[in-house]
Design a protein around this motif. Structure first.
Motif, PDB file in Angstrom:
ATOM      1  N   ILE A  15      -3.654   6.072  10.356  1.00  0.00           N
ATOM      2  CA  ILE A  15      -3.270   7.020  11.371  1.00  0.00           C
ATOM      3  C   ILE A  15      -2.622   6.321  12.554  1.00  0.00           C
ATOM      4  CG2 ILE A  15      -4.272   8.434  13.308  1.00  0.00           C
ATOM      5  CD1 ILE A  15      -6.747   8.999  11.760  1.00  0.00           C
ATOM      6  N   ARG A  16      -3.133   5.094  12.608  1.00  0.00           N
ATOM      7  CA  ARG A  16      -2.410   4.194  13.550  1.00  0.00           C
ATOM      8  C   ARG A  16      -0.642   4.020  13.036  1.00  0.00           C
ATOM      9  NH1 ARG A  16      -2.042  -0.066  17.390  1.00  0.00           N
ATOM     10  NH2 ARG A  16      -1.455  -2.203  16.370  1.00  0.00           N
ATOM     11  N   HIS A  17      -0.655   3.599  11.788  1.00  0.00           N
ATOM     12  CA  HIS A  17       0.600   3.520  10.958  1.00  0.00           C
ATOM     13  C   HIS A  17       1.364   4.753  11.187  1.00  0.00           C
ATOM     14  CE1 HIS A  17      -0.701   0.030   8.028  1.00  0.00           C
ATOM     15  NE2 HIS A  17      -1.295  -0.153   9.082  1.00  0.00           N
ATOM     16  N   GLY A  18       0.803   5.787  10.996  1.00  0.00           N
ATOM     17  CA  GLY A  18       1.325   7.285  10.890  1.00  0.00           C
ATOM     18  C   GLY A  18       1.898   7.598  12.559  1.00  0.00           C
ATOM     19  N   HIS A  19       1.121   6.807  13.518  1.00  0.00           N
ATOM     20  CA  HIS A  19       1.793   7.227  15.077  1.00  0.00           C
ATOM     21  C   HIS A  19       3.091   6.322  15.312  1.00  0.00           C
ATOM     22  CE1 HIS A  19       1.850   7.483  19.099  1.00  0.00           C
ATOM     23  NE2 HIS A  19       1.896   6.136  19.242  1.00  0.00           N
ATOM     24  N   LYS A  20       3.187   5.049  14.691  1.00  0.00           N
ATOM     25  CA  LYS A  20       4.227   4.138  14.823  1.00  0.00           C
ATOM     26  C   LYS A  20       5.495   5.171  13.814  1.00  0.00           C
ATOM     27  CE  LYS A  20       6.475  -0.256  14.231  1.00  0.00           C
ATOM     28  NZ  LYS A  20       7.752   0.298  13.967  1.00  0.00           N
ATOM     29  N   ALA A  21       5.339   5.539  12.732  1.00  0.00           N
ATOM     30  CA  ALA A  21       6.296   6.351  12.084  1.00  0.00           C
ATOM     31  C   ALA A  21       6.698   7.248  12.627  1.00  0.00           C
ATOM     32  CB  ALA A  21       5.597   6.570  10.728  1.00  0.00           C
ATOM     33  N   TRP A  22       6.041   8.264  13.595  1.00  0.00           N
ATOM     34  CA  TRP A  22       6.319   9.376  14.437  1.00  0.00           C
ATOM     35  C   TRP A  22       7.396   8.933  15.432  1.00  0.00           C
ATOM     36  CZ3 TRP A  22       1.499  12.716  15.557  1.00  0.00           C
ATOM     37  CH2 TRP A  22       1.172  13.209  14.452  1.00  0.00           C
ATOM     38  N   LEU A  23       7.112   7.706  16.083  1.00  0.00           N
ATOM     39  CA  LEU A  23       7.809   7.186  17.189  1.00  0.00           C
ATOM     40  C   LEU A  23       9.181   6.642  16.600  1.00  0.00           C
ATOM     41  CD1 LEU A  23       5.273   4.839  19.211  1.00  0.00           C
ATOM     42  CD2 LEU A  23       6.170   7.289  19.867  1.00  0.00           C
ATOM     43  N   ASP A  24       8.996   6.094  15.306  1.00  0.00           N
ATOM     44  CA  ASP A  24      10.433   5.736  14.896  1.00  0.00           C
ATOM     45  C   ASP A  24      11.331   6.996  14.431  1.00  0.00           C
ATOM     46  OD1 ASP A  24       9.703   3.083  15.092  1.00  0.00           O
ATOM     47  OD2 ASP A  24       8.841   2.929  13.007  1.00  0.00           O
ATOM     48  N   GLU A  25      10.545   7.767  13.937  1.00  0.00           N
ATOM     49  CA  GLU A  25      11.205   9.133  13.603  1.00  0.00           C
ATOM     50  C   GLU A  25      12.028   9.815  14.762  1.00  0.00           C
ATOM     51  OE1 GLU A  25       8.074  10.445   9.949  1.00  0.00           O
ATOM     52  OE2 GLU A  25       8.507  11.931  11.818  1.00  0.00           O
ATOM     53  N   GLU A  68       0.748  -1.160  -0.046  1.00  0.00           N
ATOM     54  CA  GLU A  68      -0.007   0.079  -0.014  1.00  0.00           C
ATOM     55  C   GLU A  68       0.889   1.175  -0.027  1.00  0.00           C
ATOM     56  OE1 GLU A  68      -3.559   1.790   2.541  1.00  0.00           O
ATOM     57  OE2 GLU A  68      -2.467   0.435   3.565  1.00  0.00           O
ATOM     58  N   ARG A  69       0.661   2.110  -0.857  1.00  0.00           N
ATOM     59  CA  ARG A  69       1.325   3.345  -0.963  1.00  0.00           C
ATOM     60  C   ARG A  69       0.676   4.521   0.035  1.00  0.00           C
ATOM     61  NH1 ARG A  69       4.615   5.281  -4.843  1.00  0.00           N
ATOM     62  NH2 ARG A  69       4.994   7.474  -4.973  1.00  0.00           N
ATOM     63  N   LYS A  70       1.644   4.921   0.986  1.00  0.00           N
ATOM     64  CA  LYS A  70       1.455   5.727   2.134  1.00  0.00           C
ATOM     65  C   LYS A  70       2.241   6.782   1.954  1.00  0.00           C
ATOM     66  CE  LYS A  70       2.349   2.243   5.163  1.00  0.00           C
ATOM     67  NZ  LYS A  70       2.353   1.652   6.308  1.00  0.00           N
ATOM     68  N   LYS A  71       1.636   8.018   2.509  1.00  0.00           N
ATOM     69  CA  LYS A  71       2.259   9.270   2.543  1.00  0.00           C
ATOM     70  C   LYS A  71       2.511   9.593   3.987  1.00  0.00           C
ATOM     71  CE  LYS A  71       0.220  11.596  -1.609  1.00  0.00           C
ATOM     72  NZ  LYS A  71      -0.453  12.556  -2.054  1.00  0.00           N
ATOM     73  N   ASP A  72       3.576  10.156   4.264  1.00  0.00           N
ATOM     74  CA  ASP A  72       3.942  10.544   5.737  1.00  0.00           C
ATOM     75  C   ASP A  72       2.660  11.291   6.370  1.00  0.00           C
ATOM     76  OD1 ASP A  72       6.472   9.533   4.990  1.00  0.00           O
ATOM     77  OD2 ASP A  72       7.490  11.628   4.990  1.00  0.00           O
ATOM     78  N   MET A  73       2.441  10.953   7.539  1.00  0.00           N
ATOM     79  CA  MET A  73       1.211  11.635   8.356  1.00  0.00           C
ATOM     80  C   MET A  73       1.900  12.905   8.969  1.00  0.00           C
ATOM     81  SD  MET A  73      -1.153  10.034  11.466  1.00  0.00           S
ATOM     82  CE  MET A  73       0.106  10.028  12.601  1.00  0.00           C
ATOM     83  N   THR A  74       1.528  14.109   8.611  1.00  0.00           N
ATOM     84  CA  THR A  74       1.688  15.395   9.177  1.00  0.00           C
ATOM     85  C   THR A  74       1.022  15.656  10.318  1.00  0.00           C
ATOM     86  OG1 THR A  74       0.600  16.759   7.556  1.00  0.00           O
ATOM     87  CG2 THR A  74       2.805  15.768   7.023  1.00  0.00           C
ATOM     88  N   VAL A  75       1.461  16.614  11.134  1.00  0.00           N
ATOM     89  CA  VAL A  75       0.487  17.215  12.031  1.00  0.00           C
ATOM     90  C   VAL A  75      -0.378  18.040  11.644  1.00  0.00           C
ATOM     91  CG1 VAL A  75       0.578  18.358  14.412  1.00  0.00           C
ATOM     92  CG2 VAL A  75       2.627  16.987  13.875  1.00  0.00           C
ATOM     93  N   PRO A  76      -0.255  18.884  10.593  1.00  0.00           N
ATOM     94  CA  PRO A  76      -1.379  19.770  10.108  1.00  0.00           C
ATOM     95  C   PRO A  76      -2.422  18.938   9.342  1.00  0.00           C
ATOM     96  CG  PRO A  76       0.952  20.552   9.597  1.00  0.00           C
ATOM     97  CD  PRO A  76       1.038  19.468  10.087  1.00  0.00           C
ATOM     98  N   ALA A  77      -2.158  17.756   8.841  1.00  0.00           N
ATOM     99  CA  ALA A  77      -3.292  16.655   8.283  1.00  0.00           C
ATOM    100  C   ALA A  77      -4.022  16.177   9.384  1.00  0.00           C
ATOM    101  CB  ALA A  77      -2.539  15.684   7.436  1.00  0.00           C
TER     102      ALA A  77
END
Length: 484
Positions: free
Chosen positions: A363-373, A174-183
């Motif tokens: 959104i759940r995927h994006g949360h994990k990406a934030w923690l990894d970042e 699945e093609r995913k975009k980075d989850m941003t705080v403004p989004a």
């Protein structure tokens, strides 16, 4: 009847041969129990078949006619009743059995099925349902037949194992975009327009905790900040020590960390919405940043529902078609609703970049990406997500208070980057791109003030210069129809 060998008998009946052999068992009266098979046209062939059965009996690999005579449907029901799985898995298995497997093999026995039966069944399934669900059905049928082999109902499975051939092909991801705080803020603002205060805080909570939808739907006051852990309803002895430690680590106070306890989720079973353990029994405690703790405190003070995030009607979100009624209009945007039959007027909302047309689980995927970042401990991240780790790292690691404080700090920093005032119920602050008037509302104002024959495009571009002529023309056509 001609006796051809010890315990193997062959006889001719109306132009065909029937062979019978001793099963190695005895009846209650002491007589030997025989099985037989007919339809042979050659006496030697019938004899060879009987000898093979005797050989298989001695080797322990023979399947008796009595065992193989169980109907496929009866065996599938027996097999399903033996499973110890969660109710959603049982529901999927039962549906595959009742809708596809039993009707197709009606009247057939387990011992009758051949490789050809397996192939034609597979062809039938793939012609009726989608590829993904068809694969599930065939997987379930394969499990049923494999266990039939283990139970001695047949020698081997009629489901072919297809060996991998040719070059390796990577499965499409699945093609995913980075989850941003403004989004996320855009999602929360759209949710506030459609759903109210609960919607606004719901999306910030999901983005800042990575909780699964069912866990959020079923979150009740006693497991949420500020009530938890003082209001923890657990009384079992097994969790006594854990509850004592939680009181020293989480809650309200200068030395305590605000947190949410994931203790259950809501799902339907037998037409009734019920509480169940979280997926994979992933009970866990999730620390939250200060801004979210304050928002949850204010939200819970603003309503009297047991659910932290009640639906628009005040009930549990799990009883709604959340994707259709909430998520799609929030993520994809929705037109203005000023109908006199609407529960309340709603302003037009714009699609959310990165989430329009996508599923909410991202959104759940994006949360994990934030923690990894942010470079947090892999073990702390996986535990927060409710994942089970294996190996030495899982054995020796633990989630410490400094790790949790670090997570809280980086999540708070993301919110602080928006530079918004503290949230208050009924006062959701729209992001900059939502503060701009929508194209439709601009066109309506221009038409009302200058008329349909005016240069609508020029007036619109004075305020929104990036708007394209084709967009104005399309919306203007709709406005004209509304006024006709």
């Amino acid at each position: 009847m001609a006796r051809r060998a010890h315990d193997v008998y062959v006889e001719w009946r109306g132009g065909t041969c029937r062979v019978k052999w001793w099963t190695g068992e005895y009846h209650a009266n002491g007589r030997k129990r025989f099985e037989s098979e007919g339809g042979f046209t050659d006496e030697d062939e019938a004899y060879a078949h009987g000898q093979k059965q005797i050989h298989d009996i001695r080797q322990g690999t023979q399947v008796s006619n009595r065992d193989g005579s169980m109907l496929v449907g009866d065996w599938a029901d027996t097999w399903l009743a033996s499973l110890d799985l969660r109710h959603l898995s049982i529901r999927v298995y039962r549906s595959a059995i009742n809708v596809h497997i039993k009707p197709y093999f009606k009247g057939k026995t387990v011992g009758q099925l051949s490789i050809l039966d397996g192939r034609t069944f597979k062809k039938n399934v793939y012609s009726k349902v989608g590829k993904k669900y068809a694969g599930q059905i065939m997987g379930i049928f394969s499990l049923i037949m494999n266990d039939a082999v283990k139970a001695g109902l047949r020698k081997d499975s009629p489901v072919e194992k297809e060996p991998r051939r040719g070059k390796f092909e990577r499965k499409p991801r699945e093609r995913k975009k980075d989850m941003t705080v403004p989004a996320v803020h855009h999602l929360a603002s759209n949710a506030h327009q459609r759903w109210g205060d609960a919607g606004h805080v719901f999306f910030w909570t999901m983005a800042m905790t990575g909780m699964r939808p069912g866990e959020l739907f079923g979150l009740t006051r006693e497991y949420c900040y500020p009530a938890w852990p003082k209001a923890d309803p657990r009384t079992d002895e097994d969790s006594a020590e854990e509850r004592e430690e939680d009181l020293l680590r989480y809650g309200q106070g200068p030395k305590l960390m605000p947190a949410i306890r994931v203790q259950r989720q809501v799902q339907y079973e037998e037409g009734e919405l019920r509480f169940f353990p979280p997926k994979y029994d992933s009970y866990r405690t999730l620390v939250i940043p200060d801004f979210l703790a304050e928002a949850l405190d204010l939200l819970l003070a603003s309503h009297d529902s047991d659910y932290v995030f009640p639906s628009i009607e005040g009930s549990c979100l799990g009883s709604n078609n959340f994707d259709q009624e909430y998520w799609r209009p929030i993520a994809d945007g929705a037109p203005e609703n000023i109908s006199p039959w609407a529960k309340k007027p709603r302003a037009e909302t714009e699609p959310v970049p990165g989430f329009a047309g996508k599923r909410m689980y991202l959104i759940r995927h994006g949360h994990k990406a934030w923690l990894d970042e942010d470079g947090h401990s892999r073990y702390a991240v996986e535990m927060r997500m409710g994942h089970e780790m294996q190996g030495v790292e899982a054995t020796y690691s633990s989630v410490t208070a400094p790790m949790e404080q670090g997570i809280r700090k980086t999540l708070q920093a993301r919110w602080d980057g928006l530079e918004l005032p503290a949230w208050r119920p009924g006062q959701a602050t729209a992001p900059e791109y939502l503060a701009r008037p929508s194209i439709t509302s601009l066109i309506r104002v221009v038409v009302a003030e200058h008329g349909l024959d005016s240069d609508v495009l020029a007036h619109v571009q004075l305020i929104r210069p990036e708007v394209k002529p084709a967009t104005v023309a399309r919306i203007l056509t709709r406005v004209r129809k509304e006024g006709a």
